[in-house]
Scaffold this active site. Structure first.
Site, PDB file in Angstrom:
ATOM      1  N   HIS A  21      25.207  21.459 -53.972  1.00 38.76           N
ATOM      2  CA  HIS A  21      25.311  22.560 -53.010  1.00 38.76           C
ATOM      3  C   HIS A  21      24.259  22.464 -51.909  1.00 38.76           C
ATOM      4  CE1 HIS A  21      28.267  24.527 -55.434  1.00 38.76           C
ATOM      5  NE2 HIS A  21      27.471  24.592 -56.461  1.00 38.76           N
ATOM      6  N   ASP A  43      32.543  18.982 -61.201  1.00 40.79           N
ATOM      7  CA  ASP A  43      31.908  20.287 -61.406  1.00 40.79           C
ATOM      8  C   ASP A  43      32.894  21.358 -60.939  1.00 40.79           C
ATOM      9  OD1 ASP A  43      28.780  21.526 -61.429  1.00 40.79           O
ATOM     10  OD2 ASP A  43      30.259  22.686 -60.310  1.00 40.79           O
ATOM     11  N   ASP A  56      30.593  22.630 -66.038  1.00 40.03           N
ATOM     12  CA  ASP A  56      31.039  24.019 -66.046  1.00 40.03           C
ATOM     13  C   ASP A  56      32.560  24.078 -65.874  1.00 40.03           C
ATOM     14  OD1 ASP A  56      29.368  24.474 -62.794  1.00 40.03           O
ATOM     15  OD2 ASP A  56      30.873  23.035 -63.473  1.00 40.03           O
ATOM     16  N   TYR A  71      26.964  25.499 -68.187  1.00 38.96           N
ATOM     17  CA  TYR A  71      26.124  26.622 -68.617  1.00 38.96           C
ATOM     18  C   TYR A  71      26.430  27.115 -70.025  1.00 38.96           C
ATOM     19  CZ  TYR A  71      25.427  26.026 -63.763  1.00 38.96           C
ATOM     20  OH  TYR A  71      25.160  25.427 -62.555  1.00 38.96           O
TER      21      TYR A  71
HETATM   22  C1  LIG Z   1      25.080  21.837 -58.359  1.00 41.66           C
HETATM   23  O1  LIG Z   1      24.828  23.016 -59.069  1.00 41.66           O
HETATM   24  C2  LIG Z   1      25.663  23.150 -60.123  1.00 41.66           C
HETATM   25  C3  LIG Z   1      26.579  24.322 -59.915  1.00 41.66           C
HETATM   26  O2  LIG Z   1      27.630  23.982 -59.052  1.00 41.66           O
HETATM   27  O3  LIG Z   1      27.094  24.605 -61.177  1.00 41.66           O
HETATM   28  C4  LIG Z   1      25.790  25.519 -59.345  1.00 41.66           C
HETATM   29  C5  LIG Z   1      26.627  26.767 -59.373  1.00 41.66           C
HETATM   30  C6  LIG Z   1      25.962  27.889 -58.588  1.00 41.66           C
HETATM   31  C7  LIG Z   1      26.667  29.196 -58.870  1.00 41.66           C
HETATM   32  C8  LIG Z   1      26.109  30.307 -58.015  1.00 41.66           C
HETATM   33  N1  LIG Z   1      26.765  31.573 -58.331  1.00 41.66           N
HETATM   34  C9  LIG Z   1      26.357  32.081 -59.642  1.00 41.66           C
HETATM   35  C10 LIG Z   1      26.981  33.441 -59.915  1.00 41.66           C
HETATM   36  C11 LIG Z   1      26.715  33.839 -61.353  1.00 41.66           C
HETATM   37  N2  LIG Z   1      27.841  34.533 -61.910  1.00 41.66           N
HETATM   38 ZN   LIG Z   2      29.049  24.111 -60.931  1.00 42.32          ZN
END
Ligand SMILES: COCC(O)(O)CCCCCNCCCN
Ligand SMILES: [Zn+2]
Length: 697
Positions: free
Chosen positions: A137, A174, A294, A334
């Site tokens: 990101h 991802d 994830d 996660y």
């Molecule tokens: C490269 O980073 C790995 C990733 O893509 O998994 C990061 C995800 C950020 C998710 C941001 N919002 C979270 C909301 C919680 N409910």
């Molecule tokens: Zn992710």
């Protein structure tokens, strides 16, 4: 040929965490990394890898992607007070800073570079870097989504700069869109007038010779939960119609998941019908994977239903590209149960272990089909393999975006499930199956005067009285020919060893490949539920063989078989048979793989018909891809005089990657039509063949 799998991990990268309350960031915890590494250790996988030390990325390396201002700002964070860190974090979205995160971000990026070095210097064949903070990101001048530096984007630029790699494929599985990667490469040049242009002046003949390094580029593929722009990061440019800009057009591929609950079938259909055809056409020199998990079942972010063993297959399907040069870098994930399971499935495949069978595959769901069709039609002008794709009409595509655009549907608010509702739907799934390596990886049944390839174990011919008597009943005419009888009997005993997982794969030179195949098929034990027979080249396969679904025959040849096609007897007729690489690969990727996955055989018999005309590299690609099925139990039957095929076949069965094909030209129109016609006819039986939603019942 490089061997070995690199594993890069250092517990230093667990030494930062969220220091204040922020619901959006609380899932990104240090344990993600430690439980993943510990699982690799516990399963004996870490010891089998080549441990490569981490290092910090240098400023120059970070500046390959990020701006000077951003780097200088991040450099100040180790000295900030808690309040300053909070303040600094506010300018970005869904990310947090910590006094030690800058060091960890340098280590994460440096780990990706160490991985690229190890693969490009051929110290290892492939590898995985377990890192945090993740990367996909982060943008030129901004942190985002738990990311500080864009590890994989830096690695791609580094590979091009240091090793002159021309074509890099980035696969981002991802469940979030790696917008940082997309922004970094979306105007990356494609084709003849890219930045790679070099002009040589030949003074004598006063002719300017343009030597153009074409295809100097990075192809980015990402699938991601989208829900019609409702899901984070809620970007319009994450949709399927973001194909890249100007010369980068066609080199950005977005597959939006507009519903949660996607399963293994959805993921495989996107690989078979979009990613793999394009990836083979692109012919990358290096594959980088934004390996976020994830997208696995149980993850609170993805809310998908694909099981951890799917990553064994996604990894394997990419391992025959770029001569096996594959670098996987951890992104998200996660759920502290499915994450380590998925990491282990990925690393075990990189190590070359047999793949688990994927049961109960069916077709993609309607929403996935809509996304698949929209993406294929948005990309068809750029990719020969997609050129003749049916373009969606509003009639059969109900993607909400089209309907919203036409004002038909007002945006109903996405009913966000509260944390408790989400958790109340605790997902359960089976622990991925063990994937034991058979004591003999590949065995051979060869005439005495043909040498057995290194690593292969020759099975001495033996005659089983029981088998012989049964053989005599079925193949009476062979009765006189003792040698054929011995060979057939030996083949049957070889297959029995494969059933017991004493042997992984087998290859044989026989007098008559069709008779040998018939004998094997008729004598496999009843425990083997399904046998996939893949015939390459012209020749008559008795159609009664595919009785009651116990046998599925798929033949690729140039003779339009008058034989009645059926669910278990599929004949693909290509203009130039097996000689035209792109036509052949299109049939393999778009027909054979989906049908093979859905059929889920317990044994694969690959038959190379005499004078098939198939070239070595294509044969090796096919043999490698067929290892996806039946836990790698493939029996390859070749005609006696084709001794020269024994070595190349054995190398693939022993786990070597197939060499890359050249960049594929567009398949001939007739071949595309042939495959499309077959797909339309067969998709009622084999749902994984579907690529358009108009056919869903
Ligand atoms: C490269 O980073 C790995 C990733 O893509 O998994 C990061 C995800 C950020 C998710 C941001 N919002 C979270 C909301 C919680 N409910
Ligand atoms: Zn992710």
């Amino acid at each position: 040929m490089a061997h070995g799998t690199a594993l890069i991990y250092d517990e230093e990268m667990t030494k930062y965490k969220l220091l204040w309350v922020d619901p959006a960031c609380k899932i990104e915890v240090p344990e993600r990394l430690s439980v993943s590494y510990e699982a690799l250790v516990r399963n004996g996988l870490a010891d089998r890898c080549v441990s490569i030390p981490v290092r910090e990325a240098t400023d120059a390396e970070i500046l390959l992607v990020h701006s000077d201002e951003y780097l200088e700002a991040v450099k100040k964070t180790p000295y900030m007070t808690l309040e300053d860190l909070k303040e600094f974090t506010l300018q970005f979205g869904d990310v947090y800073f910590h006094p030690n995160i800058y060091r960890c971000a340098k280590l994460a990026a440096g780990s990706a570079l160490q991985l690229v070095d190890s693969v490009m210097m051929e110290r290892v064949r492939n590898g995985m870097a377990l890192v945090r903070p993740p990367g996909h990101h982060s943008m030129r001048s901004a942190a985002s989504g738990f990311c500080v530096f864009n590890n994989v984007a830096i690695a791609a630029r580094y590979a091009k700069q240091k090793y002159g790699v021309k074509r890099v494929l980035i696969v981002d599985w991802d469940i979030h869109h790696g917008q940082g990667v997309q922004y970094c490469f979306e105007d990356d040049p494609r084709g003849v007038f890219g930045k790679g242009r070099i002009i040589f002046g030949c003074l004598k003949c006063n002719i300017l010779v343009f030597v153009l390094f074409i295809f100097n580029s990075v192809l980015y593929f990402s699938w991601h939960r989208y829900e019609h722009q409702k899901f984070w990061p809620q970007l319009r440019e994450s949709d399927y119609d973001s194909v890249g800009k100007e010369k980068g057009a066609g080199f950005n591929i977005n597959l939006p998941w507009n519903q949660v609950g996607m399963e293994n079938s959805d993921y495989l259909s996107v690989f078979c019908h979009v990613l793999l055809p394009v990836a083979y056409e692109f012919c990358p020199d290096l594959v980088l994977v934004c390996a976020g998990f994830d997208s696995a079942i149980g993850d609170p972010e993805g809310e998908m239903c694909a099981t951890p063993d799917i990553f064994a297959h996604l990894t394997h399907l990419l391992m025959n590209l770029a001569g096996g040069r594959l670098c996987a870098v951890l992104e998200g994930g996660y759920n502290l149960t499915s994450l380590p399971q998925s990491v282990c499935q990925t690393v075990q495949t990189l190590l070359g272990d047999p793949l688990p069978q994927l049961a109960n595959l069916s077709g993609p769901c309607r929403s996935a089909l809509e996304s698949l069709q929209c993406l294929r039609s948005a990309q068809k002008q750029y990719w020969g393999s997609l050129k003749h794709t049916a373009s969606p009409t509003a009639a059969n595509i109900s993607t909400k975006r089209i309907r919203i655009a036409e004002g038909e549907v007002e945006e109903e608010e996405k009913t966000e499930l509260g944390e408790e509702e989400k958790n109340s739907e605790e997902k359960v799934w089976h622990e991925p199956p063990k994937r034991p390596c058979p004591p003999i990886r590949a065995a051979s049944v060869l005439p005495d005067d043909v040498a057995c390839p290194d690593g292969c174990k020759r099975i001495t011919k033996d005659i089983h009285p029981l088998v012989v008597s049964r053989l005599k009943d079925h193949l009476v005419q062979e009765a006189e020919d003792g040698d054929a009888l011995a060979t057939f009997s030996t083949l049957v005993s070889l297959v029995q060893k494969m059933e017991k997982n004493e042997v992984g794969s087998g290859l044989a030179l026989v007098g008559d490949v069709i008779k040998a195949m018939m004998c094997v098929v008729q004598h496999v034990s009843p425990d083997l539920n399904r046998v996939l027979v893949v015939c390459v080249g012209n020749g008559k396969i008795p159609s009664h063989i595919s009785r009651d679904g116990k046998v599925l025959v798929l033949q690729i040849s140039s003779d339009a078989s008058e034989e009645q096609q059926s669910k278990h007897y599929i004949s693909v007729c290509l203009q130039k048979g097996c000689c035209n690489t792109s036509g052949f690969m299109q049939a393999v990727l778009g027909l054979l793989l989906p049908v093979g996955y859905e059929y889920n055989p317990d044994l694969v018999v690959l038959v190379r018909m005499p004078d098939s005309g198939v070239c070595d590299v294509v044969w090796k690609q096919l043999t490698g891809l067929l290892q996806s099925f039946a836990k790698g139990h493939t029996l390859v039957l070749m005609q006696e005089k084709e001794n020269s095929c024994v070595g190349p076949t054995a190398s693939i069965l022993l786990g070597d990657p197939a060499p890359p094909l050249e960049t594929l030209q567009a398949p001939d129109r007739e071949d595309v039509d042939a495959v499309e016609r077959l797909r339309r006819r067969l998709q009622a039986d084999w749902k994984l063949l579907q690529t358009t939603s108009e056919y869903t019942s």
